[in-house]
Scaffold this active site. Sequence first.
Site, PDB file in Angstrom:
ATOM      1  N   TYR A 196      -2.317  -6.214  16.923  1.00  0.00           N
ATOM      2  CA  TYR A 196      -2.479  -5.383  15.724  1.00  0.00           C
ATOM      3  C   TYR A 196      -3.685  -4.439  15.866  1.00  0.00           C
ATOM      4  O   TYR A 196      -3.573  -3.225  15.602  1.00  0.00           O
ATOM      5  CB  TYR A 196      -2.644  -6.311  14.518  1.00  0.00           C
ATOM      6  CG  TYR A 196      -2.802  -5.624  13.187  1.00  0.00           C
ATOM      7  CD1 TYR A 196      -1.701  -5.083  12.530  1.00  0.00           C
ATOM      8  CD2 TYR A 196      -4.047  -5.547  12.567  1.00  0.00           C
ATOM      9  CE1 TYR A 196      -1.842  -4.478  11.284  1.00  0.00           C
ATOM     10  CE2 TYR A 196      -4.195  -4.945  11.325  1.00  0.00           C
ATOM     11  CZ  TYR A 196      -3.080  -4.405  10.685  1.00  0.00           C
ATOM     12  OH  TYR A 196      -3.229  -3.806   9.464  1.00  0.00           O
ATOM     13  N   LYS A 246      -3.713  -0.286  15.954  1.00  0.00           N
ATOM     14  CA  LYS A 246      -4.438   0.524  14.970  1.00  0.00           C
ATOM     15  C   LYS A 246      -5.507   1.386  15.657  1.00  0.00           C
ATOM     16  O   LYS A 246      -5.777   2.507  15.217  1.00  0.00           O
ATOM     17  CB  LYS A 246      -5.068  -0.383  13.904  1.00  0.00           C
ATOM     18  CG  LYS A 246      -4.046  -1.142  13.072  1.00  0.00           C
ATOM     19  CD  LYS A 246      -3.142  -0.195  12.300  1.00  0.00           C
ATOM     20  CE  LYS A 246      -2.194  -0.912  11.369  1.00  0.00           C
ATOM     21  NZ  LYS A 246      -1.327   0.011  10.638  1.00  0.00           N
ATOM     22  N   ASP A 296      14.240   2.097  10.000  1.00  0.00           N
ATOM     23  CA  ASP A 296      13.323   1.226  10.726  1.00  0.00           C
ATOM     24  C   ASP A 296      12.617   2.136  11.730  1.00  0.00           C
ATOM     25  O   ASP A 296      13.282   2.798  12.540  1.00  0.00           O
ATOM     26  CB  ASP A 296      14.140   0.129  11.432  1.00  0.00           C
ATOM     27  CG  ASP A 296      13.248  -0.907  12.097  1.00  0.00           C
ATOM     28  OD1 ASP A 296      12.212  -0.518  12.667  1.00  0.00           O
ATOM     29  OD2 ASP A 296      13.604  -2.097  12.038  1.00  0.00           O
ATOM     30  N   VAL A 297      11.293   2.172  11.684  1.00  0.00           N
ATOM     31  CA  VAL A 297      10.581   3.144  12.537  1.00  0.00           C
ATOM     32  C   VAL A 297      10.609   2.776  14.027  1.00  0.00           C
ATOM     33  O   VAL A 297      10.138   3.541  14.862  1.00  0.00           O
ATOM     34  CB  VAL A 297       9.116   3.379  12.069  1.00  0.00           C
ATOM     35  CG1 VAL A 297       9.078   3.979  10.676  1.00  0.00           C
ATOM     36  CG2 VAL A 297       8.277   2.105  12.153  1.00  0.00           C
ATOM     37  N   ILE A 341      -7.066  -5.611   1.731  1.00  0.00           N
ATOM     38  CA  ILE A 341      -6.391  -5.107   0.529  1.00  0.00           C
ATOM     39  C   ILE A 341      -5.350  -6.143   0.077  1.00  0.00           C
ATOM     40  O   ILE A 341      -4.623  -6.691   0.916  1.00  0.00           O
ATOM     41  CB  ILE A 341      -5.683  -3.751   0.834  1.00  0.00           C
ATOM     42  CG1 ILE A 341      -6.655  -2.745   1.491  1.00  0.00           C
ATOM     43  CG2 ILE A 341      -5.040  -3.173  -0.429  1.00  0.00           C
ATOM     44  CD1 ILE A 341      -7.843  -2.316   0.665  1.00  0.00           C
ATOM     45  N   ARG A 368      13.686  -0.636   4.679  1.00  0.00           N
ATOM     46  CA  ARG A 368      14.597  -1.149   5.706  1.00  0.00           C
ATOM     47  C   ARG A 368      15.834  -1.767   5.083  1.00  0.00           C
ATOM     48  O   ARG A 368      16.945  -1.549   5.564  1.00  0.00           O
ATOM     49  CB  ARG A 368      13.876  -2.145   6.604  1.00  0.00           C
ATOM     50  CG  ARG A 368      12.950  -1.425   7.561  1.00  0.00           C
ATOM     51  CD  ARG A 368      12.370  -2.334   8.579  1.00  0.00           C
ATOM     52  NE  ARG A 368      11.448  -3.303   8.000  1.00  0.00           N
ATOM     53  CZ  ARG A 368      10.788  -4.209   8.694  1.00  0.00           C
ATOM     54  NH1 ARG A 368      10.960  -4.294   9.993  1.00  0.00           N
ATOM     55  NH2 ARG A 368       9.946  -5.042   8.097  1.00  0.00           N
ATOM     56  N   ILE A 416       0.840  -1.199   0.000  1.00  0.00           N
ATOM     57  CA  ILE A 416       0.000   0.000   0.000  1.00  0.00           C
ATOM     58  C   ILE A 416       0.880   1.257   0.000  1.00  0.00           C
ATOM     59  O   ILE A 416       0.587   2.229  -0.701  1.00  0.00           O
ATOM     60  CB  ILE A 416      -0.937  -0.015   1.239  1.00  0.00           C
ATOM     61  CG1 ILE A 416      -1.960  -1.158   1.121  1.00  0.00           C
ATOM     62  CG2 ILE A 416      -1.654   1.323   1.398  1.00  0.00           C
ATOM     63  CD1 ILE A 416      -2.822  -1.373   2.365  1.00  0.00           C
TER      64      ILE A 416
HETATM   65  P1  NDP Z   1       3.059  -5.032   3.647  1.00  0.00           P
HETATM   66  O1  NDP Z   1       3.329  -6.108   4.633  1.00  0.00           O
HETATM   67  O2  NDP Z   1       2.865  -5.390   2.225  1.00  0.00           O
HETATM   68  O3  NDP Z   1       4.196  -3.896   3.765  1.00  0.00           O
HETATM   69  C1  NDP Z   1       4.532  -3.396   5.023  1.00  0.00           C
HETATM   70  C2  NDP Z   1       5.448  -2.210   4.848  1.00  0.00           C
HETATM   71  O4  NDP Z   1       5.764  -1.689   6.151  1.00  0.00           O
HETATM   72  C3  NDP Z   1       6.764  -2.585   4.180  1.00  0.00           C
HETATM   73  O5  NDP Z   1       7.207  -1.509   3.404  1.00  0.00           O
HETATM   74  C4  NDP Z   1       7.682  -2.790   5.382  1.00  0.00           C
HETATM   75  O6  NDP Z   1       9.053  -2.595   5.094  1.00  0.00           O
HETATM   76  C5  NDP Z   1       7.179  -1.680   6.288  1.00  0.00           C
HETATM   77  N1  NDP Z   1       7.559  -1.899   7.681  1.00  0.00           N
HETATM   78  C6  NDP Z   1       7.134  -2.854   8.535  1.00  0.00           C
HETATM   79  N2  NDP Z   1       7.719  -2.707   9.726  1.00  0.00           N
HETATM   80  C7  NDP Z   1       8.540  -1.642   9.621  1.00  0.00           C
HETATM   81  C8  NDP Z   1       9.436  -0.991  10.500  1.00  0.00           C
HETATM   82  N3  NDP Z   1       9.625  -1.410  11.754  1.00  0.00           N
HETATM   83  N4  NDP Z   1      10.111   0.099  10.055  1.00  0.00           N
HETATM   84  C9  NDP Z   1       9.954   0.542   8.786  1.00  0.00           C
HETATM   85  N5  NDP Z   1       9.140  -0.050   7.904  1.00  0.00           N
HETATM   86  C10 NDP Z   1       8.443  -1.122   8.312  1.00  0.00           C
HETATM   87  O7  NDP Z   1       1.779  -4.273   4.223  1.00  0.00           O
HETATM   88  P2  NDP Z   1       0.606  -3.509   3.469  1.00  0.00           P
HETATM   89  O8  NDP Z   1       1.138  -2.742   2.340  1.00  0.00           O
HETATM   90  O9  NDP Z   1      -0.495  -4.460   3.267  1.00  0.00           O
HETATM   91  O10 NDP Z   1       0.144  -2.521   4.646  1.00  0.00           O
HETATM   92  C11 NDP Z   1       0.532  -1.154   4.707  1.00  0.00           C
HETATM   93  C12 NDP Z   1      -0.198  -0.531   5.894  1.00  0.00           C
HETATM   94  O11 NDP Z   1      -1.608  -0.676   5.720  1.00  0.00           O
HETATM   95  C13 NDP Z   1       0.145  -1.188   7.224  1.00  0.00           C
HETATM   96  O12 NDP Z   1       0.176  -0.220   8.237  1.00  0.00           O
HETATM   97  C14 NDP Z   1      -1.025  -2.132   7.436  1.00  0.00           C
HETATM   98  O13 NDP Z   1      -1.212  -2.405   8.787  1.00  0.00           O
HETATM   99  C15 NDP Z   1      -2.164  -1.325   6.849  1.00  0.00           C
HETATM  100  N6  NDP Z   1      -3.297  -2.145   6.454  1.00  0.00           N
HETATM  101  C16 NDP Z   1      -3.191  -3.110   5.488  1.00  0.00           C
HETATM  102  C17 NDP Z   1      -4.306  -3.866   5.153  1.00  0.00           C
HETATM  103  C18 NDP Z   1      -4.292  -4.914   4.094  1.00  0.00           C
HETATM  104  O14 NDP Z   1      -5.340  -5.556   3.895  1.00  0.00           O
HETATM  105  N7  NDP Z   1      -3.206  -5.137   3.387  1.00  0.00           N
HETATM  106  C19 NDP Z   1      -5.594  -3.672   5.834  1.00  0.00           C
HETATM  107  C20 NDP Z   1      -5.590  -2.636   6.827  1.00  0.00           C
HETATM  108  C21 NDP Z   1      -4.479  -1.914   7.114  1.00  0.00           C
HETATM  109  P3  NDP Z   1       9.997  -3.845   4.656  1.00  0.00           P
HETATM  110  O15 NDP Z   1       9.824  -4.009   3.175  1.00  0.00           O
HETATM  111  O16 NDP Z   1      11.340  -3.405   5.066  1.00  0.00           O
HETATM  112  O17 NDP Z   1       9.514  -5.052   5.413  1.00  0.00           O
END
Ligand code: NDP
Length: 251
Positions: free
Chosen positions: A157, A161, A65-66, A190, A51, A31
């Site tokens: 989780y 949120k 890394d956040v 999603i 990361r 996303i």
């Molecule tokens: P993905 O698992 O596809 O991607 C997660 C992203 O977050 C990656 O870019 C990952 O980086 C990054 N990330 C995770 N932990 C950290 C950290 N500690 N520091 C920096 N970056 C980090 O998730 P989605 O794209 O599906 O989700 C994006 C957001 O939307 C999230 O907050 C998720 O909770 C929210 N969301 C998603 C839904 C869905 O159905 N997909 C539904 C509802 C909410 P890296 O590549 O390094 O791992």
Amino acid sequence: MAETASQQPPATTRSGGPSRSVLVTGGNRGIGLAIARRLSEDGHRVAVTHRSSGAPEGLFGVQCDVTDSAAVARAFAEIEEHQGPVEVLVANAGTTDDTLLMRMSEEQFEKVLDANLTGSFRVAKAACRSMLRKRFGRFIFLGSAVATMGTPGQINYASSKAGLIGMARSLTRELGTRSITANVVAPGFIDTDMTAALPDEYREQVTKIIPAGRTGSAEEVAAVVSWLASEDSAYVSGAVIPVDGGLGMGH
Ligand code: NDP
């Protein structure tokens, strides 16, 4: 005669508003990447955190890394140097570690809270000073439909949120008079790596209860974020905007 920088008109977006300095955390995939691409197409200057994957082509990347405050501080300094202080913050980085309460360790709970909630706090804090100076800012937090619906196996989780809603609303009350808004976008199901990890059976069950009858795309979430980042959303703050095909209706 050659134009000097001061004679050039300020850069604008395709909707005619000013081009903003944007940071999308976790904008290297899923996303976050769809949001980064959309905001870049809109005409903003977009940075993403990654990361270890490196930045996607065409986007400015900072390694961060956040969960690491020092890395967050370094990332903001690099972004400021490259494209100016962050005016639109999309706190998207997020993670899951699902299991039922009986089996969930305190460490599993804290790990998810640290990335999703405290991570959003860290980047919001890093962004707020320059937003205050500029008297403009957009905080856009990626929440989830499960924050208000609840879901078994995601106590960590869903709690993280739900916390973002309190964060956005408190920010709205703290900073609202300075043309700074804070909102939560709450996606439903999603299609990304995060949901690809779920069993097919679960996906089928969820799809049955989504009024739209289908899962959503990252681009559909990005379209809402694009509007929130624009000048048109100036009077919307403290809102939780669902992008879920009707899944969370009434919650
Ligand atoms: P993905 O698992 O596809 O991607 C997660 C992203 O977050 C990656 O870019 C990952 O980086 C990054 N990330 C995770 N932990 C950290 C950290 N500690 N520091 C920096 N970056 C980090 O998730 P989605 O794209 O599906 O989700 C994006 C957001 O939307 C999230 O907050 C998720 O909770 C929210 N969301 C998603 C839904 C869905 O159905 N997909 C539904 C509802 C909410 P890296 O590549 O390094 O791992």
